[in-house]
Design a protein around this motif. Sequence first.
Motif, PDB file in Angstrom:
ATOM      1  N   TRP A   1       0.779  -1.231   0.000  1.00  0.00           N
ATOM      2  CA  TRP A   1       0.000   0.000   0.000  1.00  0.00           C
ATOM      3  C   TRP A   1       0.813   1.285   0.000  1.00  0.00           C
ATOM      4  CZ3 TRP A   1      -4.726  -0.013  -1.611  1.00  0.00           C
ATOM      5  CH2 TRP A   1      -5.394  -1.253  -1.638  1.00  0.00           C
ATOM      6  N   GLY A   2       2.146   1.174   0.036  1.00  0.00           N
ATOM      7  CA  GLY A   2       2.966   2.364  -0.090  1.00  0.00           C
ATOM      8  C   GLY A   2       2.762   3.052  -1.427  1.00  0.00           C
ATOM      9  N   ALA A   3       2.783   2.266  -2.509  1.00  0.00           N
ATOM     10  CA  ALA A   3       2.590   2.835  -3.846  1.00  0.00           C
ATOM     11  C   ALA A   3       1.192   3.417  -3.999  1.00  0.00           C
ATOM     12  CB  ALA A   3       2.830   1.761  -4.903  1.00  0.00           C
ATOM     13  N   PHE A   4       0.188   2.748  -3.436  1.00  0.00           N
ATOM     14  CA  PHE A   4      -1.183   3.268  -3.483  1.00  0.00           C
ATOM     15  C   PHE A   4      -1.248   4.651  -2.838  1.00  0.00           C
ATOM     16  CE2 PHE A   4      -4.780   3.970  -0.614  1.00  0.00           C
ATOM     17  CZ  PHE A   4      -5.817   4.129  -1.519  1.00  0.00           C
ATOM     18  N   GLY A   5      -0.693   4.768  -1.629  1.00  0.00           N
ATOM     19  CA  GLY A   5      -0.756   6.036  -0.919  1.00  0.00           C
ATOM     20  C   GLY A   5      -0.078   7.147  -1.692  1.00  0.00           C
ATOM     21  N   ARG A   6       1.109   6.867  -2.217  1.00  0.00           N
ATOM     22  CA  ARG A   6       1.848   7.876  -2.963  1.00  0.00           C
ATOM     23  C   ARG A   6       1.084   8.314  -4.209  1.00  0.00           C
ATOM     24  NH1 ARG A   6       6.073   5.178  -3.336  1.00  0.00           N
ATOM     25  NH2 ARG A   6       5.701   4.231  -5.367  1.00  0.00           N
ATOM     26  N   ASN A   7       0.615   7.341  -4.989  1.00  0.00           N
ATOM     27  CA  ASN A   7      -0.086   7.678  -6.231  1.00  0.00           C
ATOM     28  C   ASN A   7      -1.398   8.390  -5.957  1.00  0.00           C
ATOM     29  OD1 ASN A   7       1.973   6.412  -7.633  1.00  0.00           O
ATOM     30  ND2 ASN A   7       0.880   4.484  -7.861  1.00  0.00           N
ATOM     31  N   MET A   8      -2.082   7.974  -4.903  1.00  0.00           N
ATOM     32  CA  MET A   8      -3.390   8.554  -4.603  1.00  0.00           C
ATOM     33  C   MET A   8      -3.278  10.008  -4.168  1.00  0.00           C
ATOM     34  SD  MET A   8      -5.514   9.273  -1.765  1.00  0.00           S
ATOM     35  CE  MET A   8      -5.042   8.140  -0.451  1.00  0.00           C
ATOM     36  N   VAL A   9      -2.377  10.316  -3.226  1.00  0.00           N
ATOM     37  CA  VAL A   9      -2.298  11.705  -2.762  1.00  0.00           C
ATOM     38  C   VAL A   9      -1.743  12.624  -3.852  1.00  0.00           C
ATOM     39  CG1 VAL A   9      -2.191  11.121  -0.312  1.00  0.00           C
ATOM     40  CG2 VAL A   9      -0.054  11.353  -1.604  1.00  0.00           C
ATOM     41  N   LEU A  10      -0.824  12.125  -4.657  1.00  0.00           N
ATOM     42  CA  LEU A  10      -0.309  12.950  -5.759  1.00  0.00           C
ATOM     43  C   LEU A  10      -1.405  13.211  -6.792  1.00  0.00           C
ATOM     44  CD1 LEU A  10       3.253  11.428  -6.223  1.00  0.00           C
ATOM     45  CD2 LEU A  10       2.716  13.809  -5.628  1.00  0.00           C
ATOM     46  N   ARG A  11      -2.232  12.216  -7.049  1.00  0.00           N
ATOM     47  CA  ARG A  11      -3.340  12.398  -8.006  1.00  0.00           C
ATOM     48  C   ARG A  11      -4.330  13.421  -7.482  1.00  0.00           C
ATOM     49  NH1 ARG A  11      -6.979   7.401 -10.482  1.00  0.00           N
ATOM     50  NH2 ARG A  11      -8.664   8.659 -11.383  1.00  0.00           N
ATOM     51  N   LEU A  12      -4.686  13.318  -6.211  1.00  0.00           N
ATOM     52  CA  LEU A  12      -5.655  14.255  -5.637  1.00  0.00           C
ATOM     53  C   LEU A  12      -5.078  15.660  -5.536  1.00  0.00           C
ATOM     54  CD1 LEU A  12      -7.229  12.078  -2.799  1.00  0.00           C
ATOM     55  CD2 LEU A  12      -8.273  12.722  -4.978  1.00  0.00           C
ATOM     56  N   ALA A  13      -3.748  15.759  -5.425  1.00  0.00           N
ATOM     57  CA  ALA A  13      -3.098  17.070  -5.311  1.00  0.00           C
ATOM     58  C   ALA A  13      -2.693  17.627  -6.666  1.00  0.00           C
ATOM     59  CB  ALA A  13      -1.870  16.959  -4.406  1.00  0.00           C
ATOM     60  N   GLY A  14      -3.044  16.949  -7.739  1.00  0.00           N
ATOM     61  CA  GLY A  14      -2.691  17.419  -9.071  1.00  0.00           C
ATOM     62  C   GLY A  14      -1.194  17.476  -9.295  1.00  0.00           C
ATOM     63  N   GLY A  15      -0.463  16.590  -8.612  1.00  0.00           N
ATOM     64  CA  GLY A  15       0.984  16.534  -8.785  1.00  0.00           C
ATOM     65  C   GLY A  15       1.762  17.485  -7.893  1.00  0.00           C
ATOM     66  N   ASP A  16       1.070  18.281  -7.088  1.00  0.00           N
ATOM     67  CA  ASP A  16       1.729  19.229  -6.178  1.00  0.00           C
ATOM     68  C   ASP A  16       2.238  18.463  -4.956  1.00  0.00           C
ATOM     69  OD1 ASP A  16       2.253  21.040  -4.079  1.00  0.00           O
ATOM     70  OD2 ASP A  16       0.826  22.494  -4.857  1.00  0.00           O
ATOM     71  N   HIS A  17       3.560  18.317  -4.830  1.00  0.00           N
ATOM     72  CA  HIS A  17       4.128  17.499  -3.757  1.00  0.00           C
ATOM     73  C   HIS A  17       3.832  18.058  -2.369  1.00  0.00           C
ATOM     74  CE1 HIS A  17       6.685  14.229  -5.536  1.00  0.00           C
ATOM     75  NE2 HIS A  17       6.331  14.890  -6.626  1.00  0.00           N
ATOM     76  N   THR A  18       3.852  19.376  -2.230  1.00  0.00           N
ATOM     77  CA  THR A  18       3.566  19.964  -0.918  1.00  0.00           C
ATOM     78  C   THR A  18       2.142  19.671  -0.491  1.00  0.00           C
ATOM     79  OG1 THR A  18       5.164  21.744  -1.303  1.00  0.00           O
ATOM     80  CG2 THR A  18       3.502  22.102   0.404  1.00  0.00           C
ATOM     81  N   ARG A  19       1.211  19.852  -1.415  1.00  0.00           N
ATOM     82  CA  ARG A  19      -0.195  19.556  -1.118  1.00  0.00           C
ATOM     83  C   ARG A  19      -0.393  18.062  -0.895  1.00  0.00           C
ATOM     84  NH1 ARG A  19      -4.750  20.273   1.377  1.00  0.00           N
ATOM     85  NH2 ARG A  19      -6.639  20.074   0.120  1.00  0.00           N
TER      86      ARG A  19
ATOM     87  N   ALA B   1     -12.589  14.554   2.184  1.00  0.00           N
ATOM     88  CA  ALA B   1     -13.534  15.545   1.661  1.00  0.00           C
ATOM     89  C   ALA B   1     -13.545  16.819   2.495  1.00  0.00           C
ATOM     90  CB  ALA B   1     -14.935  14.946   1.591  1.00  0.00           C
ATOM     91  N   GLN B   2     -13.180  16.698   3.767  1.00  0.00           N
ATOM     92  CA  GLN B   2     -13.125  17.876   4.641  1.00  0.00           C
ATOM     93  C   GLN B   2     -11.985  18.816   4.252  1.00  0.00           C
ATOM     94  OE1 GLN B   2     -13.113  16.647   8.820  1.00  0.00           O
ATOM     95  NE2 GLN B   2     -14.217  14.791   8.270  1.00  0.00           N
ATOM     96  N   HIS B   3     -11.038  18.310   3.457  1.00  0.00           N
ATOM     97  CA  HIS B   3      -9.848  19.083   3.126  1.00  0.00           C
ATOM     98  C   HIS B   3      -9.686  19.320   1.623  1.00  0.00           C
ATOM     99  CE1 HIS B   3      -8.402  18.505   7.274  1.00  0.00           C
ATOM    100  NE2 HIS B   3      -8.934  17.305   7.164  1.00  0.00           N
ATOM    101  N   ILE B   4     -10.607  18.779   0.829  1.00  0.00           N
ATOM    102  CA  ILE B   4     -10.552  18.966  -0.621  1.00  0.00           C
ATOM    103  C   ILE B   4     -11.891  19.548  -1.057  1.00  0.00           C
ATOM    104  CG2 ILE B   4     -10.241  17.837  -2.856  1.00  0.00           C
ATOM    105  CD1 ILE B   4      -8.677  15.636  -1.456  1.00  0.00           C
ATOM    106  N   GLN B   5     -11.895  20.801  -1.412  1.00  0.00           N
ATOM    107  CA  GLN B   5     -13.154  21.507  -1.638  1.00  0.00           C
ATOM    108  C   GLN B   5     -13.752  21.281  -3.024  1.00  0.00           C
ATOM    109  OE1 GLN B   5     -14.323  22.784   1.102  1.00  0.00           O
ATOM    110  NE2 GLN B   5     -12.373  22.286   2.105  1.00  0.00           N
ATOM    111  N   ASP B   6     -12.926  20.962  -3.998  1.00  0.00           N
ATOM    112  CA  ASP B   6     -13.417  20.928  -5.379  1.00  0.00           C
ATOM    113  C   ASP B   6     -13.680  19.515  -5.890  1.00  0.00           C
ATOM    114  OD1 ASP B   6     -10.780  20.227  -5.300  1.00  0.00           O
ATOM    115  OD2 ASP B   6     -10.179  21.379  -7.067  1.00  0.00           O
ATOM    116  N   THR B   7     -13.738  18.550  -4.981  1.00  0.00           N
ATOM    117  CA  THR B   7     -13.973  17.159  -5.377  1.00  0.00           C
ATOM    118  C   THR B   7     -15.051  16.561  -4.479  1.00  0.00           C
ATOM    119  OG1 THR B   7     -11.639  16.957  -5.985  1.00  0.00           O
ATOM    120  CG2 THR B   7     -12.890  14.915  -5.771  1.00  0.00           C
ATOM    121  N   SER B   8     -16.069  15.956  -5.075  1.00  0.00           N
ATOM    122  CA  SER B   8     -17.153  15.375  -4.283  1.00  0.00           C
ATOM    123  C   SER B   8     -16.701  14.078  -3.622  1.00  0.00           C
ATOM    124  CB  SER B   8     -18.368  15.095  -5.171  1.00  0.00           C
ATOM    125  OG  SER B   8     -18.097  14.025  -6.065  1.00  0.00           O
TER     126      SER B   8
END
Length: 230
Positions: A21-39, A75-82
């Motif tokens: 699940w390491g790869a899942f976590g990395r790919n998922m948060v990067l996808r939700l952040a639009g590639g922004d590493h800080t976000r 969802a509490q931290h991502i405003q533009d995604t349902s």
Amino acid sequence: MPIDAILFDKDGTLFDFGNTWGAFGRNMVLRLAGGDHTRAAELGRIIGFDLETATYSEDSIVIAATVEEIADLLAQHIQDTSKEELIDVLNAEAAAAPQAQAIPLVPFLEGLRQAGFKLGVATNDSEAPALQHLASVGIHEHFDFVAGYDSGHGFKPGPGQLLAFAAHVGVAPEQVAMVGDSLHDLQAGRAAGMTTIGVLTGLAPAEALAPMADVVLPDIGHIPDWLSKI
């Protein structure tokens, strides 16, 4: 009373949690952040995931929660995604996650079936990705029953999935062993009146599992020997 059926959790039990699940976590948060590493790192911290090391904290929501629960938190931290869109992303990334087997699963499961055990899987993952994960390593057909949180039986730590498995295979709950790497798994087993076996291929240490486990083993490969002695 003898054990005639074994119900397995999936992540951290059949599959090594950290390596899968390491790869899942990395790919998922990067996808939700639009590639922004800080976000992405911020989103990772919210779910107990370290983007730099691709590891989870012991209390990460990802370990035992359902996809809906993880989506509710994000969802509490991502405003533009349902929430529904978040669930779709989580399921898609989960289905694509390469599965690291805790032990060689095909010979292990074939041995249990040849010994006469009924086998099942109960996961808080969604059913569709779970089936894909099992099929990806050639073990789907080894199980008599597979349930996700969305299969209609509830989710762990509730006993619904476990009791549905027992009914499906025609075995009394007290003749079933529930195997898992988290307290959710073992609490569900206790609630269902089953033998509980903890394994250490997840993130929980032995001392955390011990209060709810009849035994704590290094991995599922030790189960046949333990069962032969009870």
